[in-house]
Design a protein around this motif. Structure first.
Motif, PDB file in Angstrom:
ATOM      1  N   TYR A 404     110.558  15.832  69.237  1.00 43.83           N
ATOM      2  CA  TYR A 404     110.975  16.354  70.547  1.00 43.83           C
ATOM      3  C   TYR A 404     111.390  15.183  71.427  1.00 43.83           C
ATOM      4  CZ  TYR A 404     108.527  20.532  68.935  1.00 43.83           C
ATOM      5  OH  TYR A 404     108.112  21.609  68.211  1.00 43.83           O
ATOM      6  N   LEU A 405     112.562  15.268  72.013  1.00 43.46           N
ATOM      7  CA  LEU A 405     113.063  14.189  72.846  1.00 43.46           C
ATOM      8  C   LEU A 405     112.308  14.129  74.170  1.00 43.46           C
ATOM      9  CD1 LEU A 405     116.947  14.418  72.408  1.00 43.46           C
ATOM     10  CD2 LEU A 405     115.415  12.655  71.526  1.00 43.46           C
ATOM     11  N   ASN A 406     111.913  12.928  74.531  1.00 41.28           N
ATOM     12  CA  ASN A 406     111.291  12.679  75.841  1.00 41.28           C
ATOM     13  C   ASN A 406     110.051  13.526  76.081  1.00 41.28           C
ATOM     14  OD1 ASN A 406     113.597  11.051  76.234  1.00 41.28           O
ATOM     15  ND2 ASN A 406     114.700  12.718  77.225  1.00 41.28           N
ATOM     16  N   ASP A 407     109.279  13.781  75.044  1.00 42.40           N
ATOM     17  CA  ASP A 407     108.100  14.645  75.202  1.00 42.40           C
ATOM     18  C   ASP A 407     106.986  14.154  74.272  1.00 42.40           C
ATOM     19  OD1 ASP A 407     106.274  16.705  75.595  1.00 42.40           O
ATOM     20  OD2 ASP A 407     107.835  18.236  75.734  1.00 42.40           O
ATOM     21  N   ASP A 408     106.320  13.093  74.686  1.00 42.47           N
ATOM     22  CA  ASP A 408     105.268  12.496  73.852  1.00 42.47           C
ATOM     23  C   ASP A 408     104.114  13.458  73.608  1.00 42.47           C
ATOM     24  OD1 ASP A 408     106.716  10.163  73.712  1.00 42.47           O
ATOM     25  OD2 ASP A 408     105.632   9.172  75.346  1.00 42.47           O
ATOM     26  N   SER A 409     103.762  14.261  74.613  1.00 38.92           N
ATOM     27  CA  SER A 409     102.630  15.173  74.451  1.00 38.92           C
ATOM     28  C   SER A 409     102.939  16.250  73.420  1.00 38.92           C
ATOM     29  CB  SER A 409     102.265  15.815  75.789  1.00 38.92           C
ATOM     30  OG  SER A 409     103.343  16.581  76.301  1.00 38.92           O
ATOM     31  N   ALA A 410     104.187  16.749  73.409  1.00 35.39           N
ATOM     32  CA  ALA A 410     104.573  17.764  72.419  1.00 35.39           C
ATOM     33  C   ALA A 410     104.575  17.165  71.016  1.00 35.39           C
ATOM     34  CB  ALA A 410     105.948  18.332  72.758  1.00 35.39           C
ATOM     35  N   PHE A 415     101.905  16.998  65.321  1.00 30.61           N
ATOM     36  CA  PHE A 415     101.605  16.304  64.071  1.00 30.61           C
ATOM     37  C   PHE A 415     100.105  16.072  63.954  1.00 30.61           C
ATOM     38  CE2 PHE A 415     106.029  15.480  64.981  1.00 30.61           C
ATOM     39  CZ  PHE A 415     106.625  15.650  63.740  1.00 30.61           C
ATOM     40  N   ARG A 416      99.561  16.434  62.791  1.00 28.73           N
ATOM     41  CA  ARG A 416      98.125  16.377  62.544  1.00 28.73           C
ATOM     42  C   ARG A 416      97.897  15.770  61.162  1.00 28.73           C
ATOM     43  NH1 ARG A 416      95.687  22.114  62.699  1.00 28.73           N
ATOM     44  NH2 ARG A 416      96.572  21.992  64.801  1.00 28.73           N
ATOM     45  N   GLY A 417      97.491  14.511  61.136  1.00 24.80           N
ATOM     46  CA  GLY A 417      97.286  13.843  59.853  1.00 24.80           C
ATOM     47  C   GLY A 417      98.588  13.736  59.081  1.00 24.80           C
ATOM     48  N   ASP A 418      98.621  14.287  57.875  1.00 23.77           N
ATOM     49  CA  ASP A 418      99.821  14.221  57.035  1.00 23.77           C
ATOM     50  C   ASP A 418     100.787  15.361  57.292  1.00 23.77           C
ATOM     51  OD1 ASP A 418      98.632  12.038  55.891  1.00 23.77           O
ATOM     52  OD2 ASP A 418      98.094  13.044  54.012  1.00 23.77           O
ATOM     53  N   TRP A 419     100.540  16.160  58.330  1.00 24.15           N
ATOM     54  CA  TRP A 419     101.257  17.412  58.492  1.00 24.15           C
ATOM     55  C   TRP A 419     101.997  17.532  59.816  1.00 24.15           C
ATOM     56  CZ3 TRP A 419     100.890  20.503  54.183  1.00 24.15           C
ATOM     57  CH2 TRP A 419      99.823  20.252  53.319  1.00 24.15           C
ATOM     58  N   TYR A 420     103.132  18.240  59.774  1.00 25.88           N
ATOM     59  CA  TYR A 420     103.768  18.771  60.973  1.00 25.88           C
ATOM     60  C   TYR A 420     103.246  20.187  61.134  1.00 25.88           C
ATOM     61  CZ  TYR A 420     107.138  21.589  63.540  1.00 25.88           C
ATOM     62  OH  TYR A 420     107.704  22.485  64.405  1.00 25.88           O
ATOM     63  N   VAL A 421     102.693  20.506  62.294  1.00 28.18           N
ATOM     64  CA  VAL A 421     102.085  21.806  62.543  1.00 28.18           C
ATOM     65  C   VAL A 421     103.081  22.680  63.311  1.00 28.18           C
ATOM     66  CG1 VAL A 421     100.104  23.018  63.513  1.00 28.18           C
ATOM     67  CG2 VAL A 421      99.836  20.689  62.634  1.00 28.18           C
ATOM     68  N   THR A 422     103.434  23.814  62.738  1.00 31.99           N
ATOM     69  CA  THR A 422     104.504  24.639  63.300  1.00 31.99           C
ATOM     70  C   THR A 422     104.107  25.395  64.557  1.00 31.99           C
ATOM     71  OG1 THR A 422     103.922  26.604  62.005  1.00 31.99           O
ATOM     72  CG2 THR A 422     105.413  24.998  60.966  1.00 31.99           C
ATOM     73  N   GLY A 423     102.806  25.606  64.752  1.00 35.22           N
ATOM     74  CA  GLY A 423     102.355  26.413  65.885  1.00 35.22           C
ATOM     75  C   GLY A 423     102.173  27.873  65.538  1.00 35.22           C
ATOM     76  N   ASP A 424     102.397  28.212  64.257  1.00 31.81           N
ATOM     77  CA  ASP A 424     102.197  29.580  63.790  1.00 31.81           C
ATOM     78  C   ASP A 424     100.980  29.648  62.880  1.00 31.81           C
ATOM     79  OD1 ASP A 424     104.446  30.813  65.027  1.00 31.81           O
ATOM     80  OD2 ASP A 424     105.746  29.876  63.534  1.00 31.81           O
ATOM     81  N   ARG A 425     100.410  30.833  62.777  1.00 27.60           N
ATOM     82  CA  ARG A 425      99.225  31.067  61.942  1.00 27.60           C
ATOM     83  C   ARG A 425      99.592  31.952  60.761  1.00 27.60           C
ATOM     84  NH1 ARG A 425      94.552  28.310  63.231  1.00 27.60           N
ATOM     85  NH2 ARG A 425      93.264  30.144  62.778  1.00 27.60           N
ATOM     86  N   ALA A 426      98.928  31.715  59.625  1.00 27.70           N
ATOM     87  CA  ALA A 426      99.203  32.502  58.424  1.00 27.70           C
ATOM     88  C   ALA A 426      98.010  32.484  57.492  1.00 27.70           C
ATOM     89  CB  ALA A 426     100.440  31.965  57.705  1.00 27.70           C
ATOM     90  N   VAL A 427      98.102  33.292  56.460  1.00 29.52           N
ATOM     91  CA  VAL A 427      97.144  33.339  55.357  1.00 29.52           C
ATOM     92  C   VAL A 427      97.936  33.192  54.068  1.00 29.52           C
ATOM     93  CG1 VAL A 427      95.511  34.798  54.101  1.00 29.52           C
ATOM     94  CG2 VAL A 427      95.513  34.803  56.603  1.00 29.52           C
ATOM     95  N   LYS A 428      97.409  32.413  53.128  1.00 32.61           N
ATOM     96  CA  LYS A 428      98.032  32.293  51.813  1.00 32.61           C
ATOM     97  C   LYS A 428      97.206  33.082  50.797  1.00 32.61           C
ATOM     98  CE  LYS A 428      99.532  28.247  50.391  1.00 32.61           C
ATOM     99  NZ  LYS A 428      99.552  26.865  49.815  1.00 32.61           N
ATOM    100  N   ASP A 429      97.881  33.929  49.997  1.00 31.51           N
ATOM    101  CA  ASP A 429      97.136  34.727  49.030  1.00 31.51           C
ATOM    102  C   ASP A 429      97.008  34.002  47.689  1.00 31.51           C
ATOM    103  OD1 ASP A 429      99.478  35.136  47.522  1.00 31.51           O
ATOM    104  OD2 ASP A 429      99.848  37.142  48.332  1.00 31.51           O
ATOM    105  N   ALA A 430      96.360  34.642  46.739  1.00 33.39           N
ATOM    106  CA  ALA A 430      96.060  34.008  45.451  1.00 33.39           C
ATOM    107  C   ALA A 430      97.320  33.690  44.658  1.00 33.39           C
ATOM    108  CB  ALA A 430      95.142  34.915  44.639  1.00 33.39           C
ATOM    109  N   ASP A 431      98.439  34.374  44.954  1.00 31.05           N
ATOM    110  CA  ASP A 431      99.692  34.129  44.244  1.00 31.05           C
ATOM    111  C   ASP A 431     100.565  33.088  44.935  1.00 31.05           C
ATOM    112  OD1 ASP A 431      99.113  36.059  42.259  1.00 31.05           O
ATOM    113  OD2 ASP A 431      99.798  37.658  43.609  1.00 31.05           O
TER     114      ASP A 431
END
Length: 550
Positions: A404-410, A415-431
């Motif tokens: 994000y340009l000019n937005d250090d807080s955003a 970003f959390r550890g090795d990940w970019y966090v999208t801001g959405d929630r989900a569940v992953k099933d066994a498949d």
């Protein structure tokens, strides 16, 4: 009816496992893709345009190359240089594609905006982005009155006649110009475009993409999710100001050499007219947002010849399973969902090689490691809810924004550890399929349970009286949050206490009883962003603290 076989992916697991990103030093979508197709297939259709009045134009790959070269020469003749930022605001007219490609050729950073933006929206964007120029259609110029002298904007280009300080852009074929058709090469990591997020929770953030992140990255979208080939005629319903336009009306189809079918409509959405367009233009692949799909399946689909369509898709928000079922019963085609953001290309999709699971958004795209993580950045067990995240270490995938340009807080929050966090929630099933729960801010915590708005909205939509719904959590001292539904009724129904109680009982029977809306308010329309997403933050602010006891 039998479902057509996929053309570009026959084995999902093998494709995902073997995929490797191209990482060239230099890249430019106009020269590396458009000019390639102009050389290999000069007379093949590239852009089939029509409008509500019945006007139509067909442009070949040779035409697109020549007109975009002309556009690049024109823009640079107006004093714009590589790296300059230009705000672009036009309806779905051919010049949008030529001028945007002209920007890409010349290395000018373009910033798309929908014609629905207000003067306040525009001024915010010009100042926040430190824009150098504006390109606008003459139909949009009233929104720019009094803006001369705003920030660093010096170049004002209008498509159509316009007074000073506007300079009129006249479409034409490429001449020799000051560059002779040649421009400084762009590096793959040079900035190409800036999108403003839809702003569902605050003022829009600036999302920057490089020449490669969208221009090269959307090969995944075009090849594997849209499943396109040079013989296809693809239609995506999207305004030019939305990131979905880049997905399905520019980089996705044109990276694969497909013909881009564009319909310029400026009034209210007319489902019957869109179905006639699909029939008339012999569209082979079709993508629409959920709001459009819900309107389309209310039509008598048997009255239209949709036999040319081999692949149907949806993106923007989750699509209700009952809509998918209705379309499949009529056409034999499963509407395949895709998940991504303004910040990315398609991240998760119900790819043609996958066995559909209605209600799921599919599996991670080739080139992406997408998982569900907890607050510490660790992957959660199968079946447990968490944050949708994209692995960015040790090397980030190509099809992801640079930040994000000019937005250090955003950036810090994203970003959390090795990940970019999208801001959405989900569940992953066994498949390995992912199931969308909701935006992190939208998940409702009620009576010790966590409830995603989408599952309640889907249950409501199954009732004949409901045309559209939106669900939010309202603060409640006793149960934490109370589920409240805003309902737009289908034609022929009138809101009443009796109907509200009927809908509540219906939800209790359709899904878990604790998920039923304790409040239902009937409304004529739902507040939405310019990209068509429901503004739940506005609905939450509308909701009042309860005075009654349950």
């Amino acid at each position: 009816m039998s479902t057509p076989s996929p053309r570009n992916m026959t084995d999902y697991e093998a494709t995902h496992r073997a995929f490797q990103w191209e990482r060239p030093e230099y890249f430019n979508f106009a020269t590396d893709f458009v000019d390639r197709w102009a050389s290999e297939r000069p007379d093949a259709p590239a852009l089939q345009w029509s409008d509500e009045a019945g006007h139509a134009q067909l442009f070949t790959w040779k035409d697109v190359k020549q007109r975009s070269l002309h556009a690049a020469q024109f823009l640079t003749s107006q004093g714009l240089h590589k790296g300059d930022r230009v705000f672009v605001m036009m309806p779905r007219i051919p010049e949008w594609w030529f001028l945007v490609l002209g920007c890409i050729r010349a290395g000018i950073v373009f910033m798309p905006g929908t014609p629905m933006l207000t003067a306040k929206d525009i001024r915010y964007r010009l100042l926040a982005a430190d824009a150098n120029g504006v390109i606008a259609d003459s139909s949009c110029l009233d929104r720019f009155q009094g803006m001369a002298g705003t920030g660093r904007v010096e170049t004002w280009v209008a498509v159509g006649n316009a007074p000073s300080p506007w300079v009129t852009y006249a479409p034409g074929s490429a001449g020799t110009g000051q560059h002779g058709g040649s421009f400084e090469r762009t590096r793959a990591d040079d900035p190409m475009l800036i999108y403003f997020t839809s702003g569902t929770t605050g003022m829009p953030k600036m999302v920057q993409h490089t020449q490669a992140s969208y221009g090269l990255g959307h090969q995944i979208t075009g090849r594997y999710w849209l499943d396109l080939t040079p013989e296809d005629r693809h239609l995506t319903l999207s305004d030019t100001g939305w990131a979905k336009c880049a997905w399905g009306k520019l980089f996705g189809p044109w990276s694969q050499g497909a013909c881009n079918v564009v319909y310029d409509f400026r009034g209210r959405f007319d489902a019957a007219r869109i179905l006639r367009l699909l029939e008339r233009q012999r569209v082979t692949t079709f993508c629409a947002p959920p709001t459009a799909w819900r309107a389309l399946v209310l039509q008598d689909l048997s009255q239209y010849d949709l036999s040319s369509i081999r692949h149907a898709l949806s993106a923007g928000e989750p699509l209700n399973p009952e809509v998918i079922d209705t379309w499949k019963q009529a056409t034999g085609l499963h509407i395949r969902e895709g998940y991504g953001q303004t910040e990315s290309v398609v991240l998760v999709g119900m790819f043609p090689a996958l066995t559909p699971k209605p209600g799921s958004m599919g599996k991670p795209s080739p080139g992406f490691d997408v998982s569900v993580i907890d607050g510490e950045g660790k992957e959660v067990p199968t079946g447990q809810e968490g944050d949708i995240a994209v692995r960015v270490k040790p090397v980030p995938p190509v099809g992801l924004f640079t930040g994000y340009l000019n937005d250090d807080s955003a950036n810090l929050a994203a970003f959390r550890g090795d990940w970019y966090v999208t801001g959405d929630r989900a569940v992953k099933d066994a498949d390995g399929y992912l199931w969308f729960v909701g935006r992190s801010d939208d998940v409702i915590k009620t009576s010790g349970y966590r409830v995603g708005p989408f599952e309640v909205e889907s249950a409501l939509l199954e009732h004949a009286a409901v045309a559209e719904s939106a669900v939010v959590g309202v603060p409640d001292e006793r149960i934490g949050q109370r589920i409240k539904a805003y309902v737009v009724l289908a034609p022929g129904f009138t809101g009443s206490q009796k109907l509200a109680e009927e809908l509540q009982e219906y939800v209790k029977k359709t899904t878990a009883p604790y998920k039923y809306p304790r409040e239902i308010e009937f409304v004529t329309e739902l507040p939405k962003t310019v990209s068509g997403k429901i503004r739940r933050t506005e609905l939450r602010s509308m909701a009042q603290q309860p005075t009654r006891k349950d």
